[in-house]
Design a protein around this motif. Structure first.
Motif, mmCIF file in Angstrom:
data_model
loop_
_atom_site.group_PDB
_atom_site.id
_atom_site.type_symbol
_atom_site.label_atom_id
_atom_site.label_comp_id
_atom_site.label_asym_id
_atom_site.label_seq_id
_atom_site.Cartn_x
_atom_site.Cartn_y
_atom_site.Cartn_z
ATOM 1 N N ASP A 29 51.782 155.707 18.520
ATOM 2 C CA ASP A 29 50.908 155.110 19.536
ATOM 3 C C ASP A 29 50.720 153.612 19.316
ATOM 4 N N ASP A 30 50.549 153.209 18.070
ATOM 5 C CA ASP A 30 50.333 151.794 17.740
ATOM 6 C C ASP A 30 51.339 151.386 16.662
ATOM 7 N N PRO A 31 52.559 151.026 17.065
ATOM 8 C CA PRO A 31 53.610 150.722 16.090
ATOM 9 C C PRO A 31 53.246 149.610 15.112
ATOM 10 N N ALA A 32 52.431 148.660 15.517
ATOM 11 C CA ALA A 32 52.071 147.546 14.642
ATOM 12 C C ALA A 32 51.234 147.996 13.444
ATOM 13 N N SER A 33 50.547 149.123 13.572
ATOM 14 C CA SER A 33 49.679 149.582 12.482
ATOM 15 C C SER A 33 50.326 150.660 11.612
ATOM 16 N N VAL A 34 51.576 150.984 11.865
ATOM 17 C CA VAL A 34 52.248 152.048 11.110
ATOM 18 C C VAL A 34 52.771 151.490 9.781
ATOM 19 N N SER A 35 52.503 152.202 8.708
ATOM 20 C CA SER A 35 52.962 151.771 7.384
ATOM 21 C C SER A 35 54.474 151.963 7.258
ATOM 22 N N ASP A 36 55.062 151.305 6.275
ATOM 23 C CA ASP A 36 56.498 151.465 6.029
ATOM 24 C C ASP A 36 56.844 152.919 5.739
ATOM 25 N N GLU A 37 55.990 153.584 4.993
ATOM 26 C CA GLU A 37 56.229 154.987 4.664
ATOM 27 C C GLU A 37 56.228 155.856 5.928
ATOM 28 N N ASP A 38 55.283 155.602 6.821
ATOM 29 C CA ASP A 38 55.216 156.364 8.071
ATOM 30 C C ASP A 38 56.399 156.048 8.987
ATOM 31 N N TRP A 39 56.849 154.772 9.013
ATOM 32 C CA TRP A 39 58.033 154.427 9.802
ATOM 33 C C TRP A 39 59.249 155.170 9.264
#
Length: 92
Positions: A29-39
């Motif tokens: 939903d908010d790609p800017a707030s996604v951590s590297d691990e979650d990406w």
């Protein structure tokens, strides 16, 4: 040989299609707030079930449209094909 049911063209030989991976993987939903691990999890981790699995396919030698298929990974039997905007639930 599998017959893949294109929702627009009907059942066709599997050689007319390309596999596109797991279906219904939602973009964050908010790609800017996604951590590297979650990406990393979003990009590279997918389910690998034994049984019915929702997959994306594209009819490259026909209508060139993307759609989803419910396929049993054990028997390769295809239960149904449906359009991308539809969301068929796997009840197992």
């Amino acid at each position: 040989m599998m017959l893949i049911p294109c929702p627009w063209c009907g059942p066709r030989d599997e050689n007319e299609f390309h596999y596109g991976g797991q279906a219904h993987v939602d973009y964050p939903d908010d790609p800017a707030s996604v951590s590297d691990e979650d990406w990393g999890r979003y990009l590279f981790f997918r389910s690998n079930p034994k049984g019915v699995f929702a997959e994306r396919w594209v009819h490259v030698s026909g209508c060139r449209r993307w759609f989803n298929v419910l396929r049993d990974t054990v028997t390769n039997e295809i239960e149904s094909g449906y359009r991308m905007q539809e969301r068929e639930e796997v009840a197992r």
